[in-house]
Design a protein around this motif. Structure first.
Motif, PDB file in Angstrom:
ATOM      1  N   MET A 291     -66.778 109.843 -67.196  1.00  0.00           N
ATOM      2  CA  MET A 291     -68.107 110.563 -67.156  1.00  0.00           C
ATOM      3  C   MET A 291     -68.222 111.879 -67.771  1.00  0.00           C
ATOM      4  N   ILE A 292     -67.173 112.611 -68.492  1.00  0.00           N
ATOM      5  CA  ILE A 292     -67.385 113.734 -69.127  1.00  0.00           C
ATOM      6  C   ILE A 292     -68.060 113.637 -70.366  1.00  0.00           C
ATOM      7  N   PRO A 293     -68.009 112.501 -71.225  1.00  0.00           N
ATOM      8  CA  PRO A 293     -68.616 112.677 -72.332  1.00  0.00           C
ATOM      9  C   PRO A 293     -70.178 112.288 -72.490  1.00  0.00           C
ATOM     10  N   LEU A 294     -70.758 111.873 -71.072  1.00  0.00           N
ATOM     11  CA  LEU A 294     -71.980 111.808 -71.043  1.00  0.00           C
ATOM     12  C   LEU A 294     -72.875 113.175 -71.102  1.00  0.00           C
ATOM     13  N   GLN A 295     -71.946 114.169 -70.734  1.00  0.00           N
ATOM     14  CA  GLN A 295     -72.649 115.667 -70.628  1.00  0.00           C
ATOM     15  C   GLN A 295     -73.161 115.870 -72.373  1.00  0.00           C
ATOM     16  N   LEU A 296     -72.297 115.128 -73.106  1.00  0.00           N
ATOM     17  CA  LEU A 296     -72.557 115.561 -74.584  1.00  0.00           C
ATOM     18  C   LEU A 296     -73.435 114.636 -75.320  1.00  0.00           C
ATOM     19  N   ALA A 297     -73.998 113.389 -74.605  1.00  0.00           N
ATOM     20  CA  ALA A 297     -74.858 112.660 -75.538  1.00  0.00           C
ATOM     21  C   ALA A 297     -76.214 113.270 -75.559  1.00  0.00           C
ATOM     22  N   GLY A 298     -76.661 113.429 -76.751  1.00  0.00           N
ATOM     23  CA  GLY A 298     -77.811 114.197 -77.151  1.00  0.00           C
ATOM     24  C   GLY A 298     -79.116 113.181 -77.512  1.00  0.00           C
ATOM     25  N   ASN A 299     -78.867 111.542 -77.387  1.00  0.00           N
ATOM     26  CA  ASN A 299     -79.705 110.900 -77.732  1.00  0.00           C
ATOM     27  C   ASN A 299     -79.504 109.459 -77.131  1.00  0.00           C
ATOM     28  N   LEU A 300     -80.371 108.476 -77.148  1.00  0.00           N
ATOM     29  CA  LEU A 300     -79.989 107.398 -76.437  1.00  0.00           C
ATOM     30  C   LEU A 300     -78.732 106.480 -77.047  1.00  0.00           C
ATOM     31  N   PRO A 301     -78.721 106.246 -78.301  1.00  0.00           N
ATOM     32  CA  PRO A 301     -77.549 105.539 -78.976  1.00  0.00           C
ATOM     33  C   PRO A 301     -76.126 106.214 -78.696  1.00  0.00           C
ATOM     34  N   LEU A 302     -76.081 107.416 -78.716  1.00  0.00           N
ATOM     35  CA  LEU A 302     -74.749 107.931 -78.289  1.00  0.00           C
ATOM     36  C   LEU A 302     -74.519 107.936 -76.692  1.00  0.00           C
ATOM     37  N   LEU A 303     -75.426 107.849 -75.977  1.00  0.00           N
ATOM     38  CA  LEU A 303     -75.466 107.615 -74.397  1.00  0.00           C
ATOM     39  C   LEU A 303     -74.996 106.266 -74.459  1.00  0.00           C
ATOM     40  N   GLY A 364     -84.228 118.853 -65.435  1.00  0.00           N
ATOM     41  CA  GLY A 364     -83.957 117.832 -66.604  1.00  0.00           C
ATOM     42  C   GLY A 364     -83.166 116.861 -66.493  1.00  0.00           C
ATOM     43  N   ALA A 365     -83.181 115.687 -67.287  1.00  0.00           N
ATOM     44  CA  ALA A 365     -82.508 114.456 -67.254  1.00  0.00           C
ATOM     45  C   ALA A 365     -81.036 115.134 -67.714  1.00  0.00           C
ATOM     46  N   LYS A 366     -80.644 115.647 -68.670  1.00  0.00           N
ATOM     47  CA  LYS A 366     -79.488 115.875 -69.268  1.00  0.00           C
ATOM     48  C   LYS A 366     -78.596 116.938 -68.209  1.00  0.00           C
ATOM     49  N   ALA A 367     -79.188 117.851 -67.504  1.00  0.00           N
ATOM     50  CA  ALA A 367     -78.405 118.399 -66.438  1.00  0.00           C
ATOM     51  C   ALA A 367     -78.050 117.384 -65.318  1.00  0.00           C
ATOM     52  N   GLY A 368     -78.972 116.432 -65.165  1.00  0.00           N
ATOM     53  CA  GLY A 368     -78.554 115.431 -64.264  1.00  0.00           C
ATOM     54  C   GLY A 368     -77.218 114.708 -64.443  1.00  0.00           C
ATOM     55  N   TYR A 369     -76.534 114.594 -65.660  1.00  0.00           N
ATOM     56  CA  TYR A 369     -75.459 114.015 -65.609  1.00  0.00           C
ATOM     57  C   TYR A 369     -74.318 114.747 -65.103  1.00  0.00           C
ATOM     58  N   ALA A 370     -74.656 116.084 -64.610  1.00  0.00           N
ATOM     59  CA  ALA A 370     -73.473 116.400 -64.010  1.00  0.00           C
ATOM     60  C   ALA A 370     -73.025 115.819 -62.647  1.00  0.00           C
ATOM     61  N   VAL A 371     -74.383 115.567 -62.084  1.00  0.00           N
ATOM     62  CA  VAL A 371     -74.136 114.672 -60.903  1.00  0.00           C
ATOM     63  C   VAL A 371     -72.996 113.713 -60.894  1.00  0.00           C
TER      64      VAL A 371
END
Length: 415
Positions: A291-303, A364-371
């Motif tokens: 789950m850690i790398p999800l915090q760094l994804a800035g676009n859909l392909p990386l995600l 916002g969505a990116k902050a949501g990946y902390a959950v």
């Protein structure tokens, strides 16, 4: 199909009940994300969407084990059909109220009813356990196959649900999910030859299957694991919408499931030795770290890449979990025991999707990946604390007293 998988389908009726189980499990991947998509389309409120999805999941968590306990006593056909009709009627009410703009409380009322969906995956796995009881290798392959089926559902389910709701009309995704549920359950329960023999009430001693200390650890860990899944689903839809490609969320979530599907296919081919509790602990920790790398994804392909890697740990962990349930739960309560793990996931999905929805609305969505990241850390912590309950031999064992007699008889024949 690799030979170990081909071998398990030599059992009469196995292809049919596994196929029926596929359709019956499609709502597992379609209904929650379909409701999130529908409500966000109609109202633009992810907090409400997440809360409704959480309500459905909590309802499933409460009703699922009770339904499965009745199944263990009275049989699948007698219990599953009326329960399914109730759930489908509630889904219809939810869709009508959402489309007509009814008061919010009506949406929550029907969401409770819609959550009363039987755990079709547990029903199918209990049929495999009945067929291959005492054959650990075949049962391992069968559980791996069903994990692959689960992930195929999660590959195509979100694509169908989100795609229909965005391209056709908002209620289309949940509507088709309800149709799949009807088809799957009625087809499965029509197959009487492979249905496990119900155990009368007199054989159900010792209360609930949840009294097993090992099962308690599995369920508690799966609450946190479910929060990972619920959080990822909601946040990914919001993440894709923020970037102007909401429909692409289904493809990204499909890649997540694809990673798990591929890992499960390989895992089913392996003949692993050693303590399954240790494998389970490693799997849970791998899910947490992923789950850690999800915090760094800035676009859909990386995600998508990050989620594919994260998915590799899911199916092997689930397969090992089913083996541990079979080892720690008495035979007369096996369906209930398997459903309790699904219940833990459902509770976690409820908590994770609700928390993620509120975080997305607030930050916002990116902050949501902390959950899901926090949920993964909790899952690893609980797994470590409870590991000793799983590492040692079970007090009773999933095969029950009857199977211990069978093993004794086998030993005498060998002698």
């Amino acid at each position: 199909m690799p030979s170990p998988y081909r071998a398990i389908f030599s059992a009469p009726g196995s292809r049919e009940f596994s196929a029926a189980g596929f359709f019956g499990r499609m709502p597992l991947s379609m209904m929650g994300i379909g409701v999130v998509t529908m409500i966000s389309q109609l109202t633009g409120r992810y907090g409400l969407a997440g809360a409704l999805s959480a309500t459905m999941a909590m309802s499933a968590a409460v009703c699922g084990p009770q339904v499965s306990r009745l199944v263990d006593r009275y049989g699948q056909r007698r219990v599953l059909r009326p329960v399914t009709l109730v759930a489908v009627a509630a889904v219809a009410g939810l869709l009508i109220c959402a489309q007509q703009g009814a008061p919010e409380w009506t949406l929550f009322v029907f969401s409770v009813g819609a959550g009363c969906v039987p755990s079709v995956g547990s029903m199918v796995r209990s049929r495999w356990a009945e067929i291959y009881r005492g054959s650990g290798r075949d049962l391992h392959t069968a559980y791996a196959w069903e994990s692959i089926v689960d992930e195929v559902c999660f590959i195509f389910g979100p694509i169908i649900s989100i795609g229909l709701s965005t391209a056709w009309f908002p209620e289309a995704g949940p509507l088709i999910a309800a149709a799949f549920l009807l088809l799957g359950v009625f087809w499965l329960t029509a197959q009487r030859a492979t249905e496990p023999v119900p155990h009368p009430k007199s054989q159900h001693t010792g209360g609930s299957a949840l009294r097993s200390r090992g099962l308690q650890v599995l369920v508690a860990t799966f609450v946190a694991t479910g929060a990972i899944f619920g959080g990822v689903d909601v946040v990914t839809v919001a993440f894709a919408e923020e970037r102007g490609h909401k429909a692409a969320a289904s493809l990204v979530l499909a890649v997540y499931a694809l990673g798990s599907c591929l890992a499960g296919a390989v895992f089913g081919l392996l003949h692993l030795k050693g303590n399954p509790g240790t494998r389970w602990l490693v799997g849970v920790c791998a899910m947490a770290v992923s789950m850690i790398p999800l915090q760094l994804a800035g676009n859909l392909p990386l995600l998508a890449v990050a989620l594919f890697v994260a998915g590799l740990a899911i199916a092997p962990t689930m397969v090992t979990t089913m083996a541990l349930v079979e080892a720690h739960v008495p035979r007369t309560k096996l369906t209930e025991g398997m459903t309790w793990t699904s219940t833990g996931l459902a509770v976690g999905v409820a908590l994770g999707s609700s928390a993620a929805g509120w975080v997305v609305d607030a930050a916002g969505a990116k902050a949501g990946y902390a959950v899901p990241a926090v949920a993964g850390a909790l899952a690893a912590a609980v797994a470590f604390l409870g590991y000793r309950r799983l590492a040692g031999p079970a007090a009773t064992g999933g095969r029950g007293q009857d199977d211990r007699h069978l093993r004794t008889d086998d030993d005498e024949r060998v002698a």
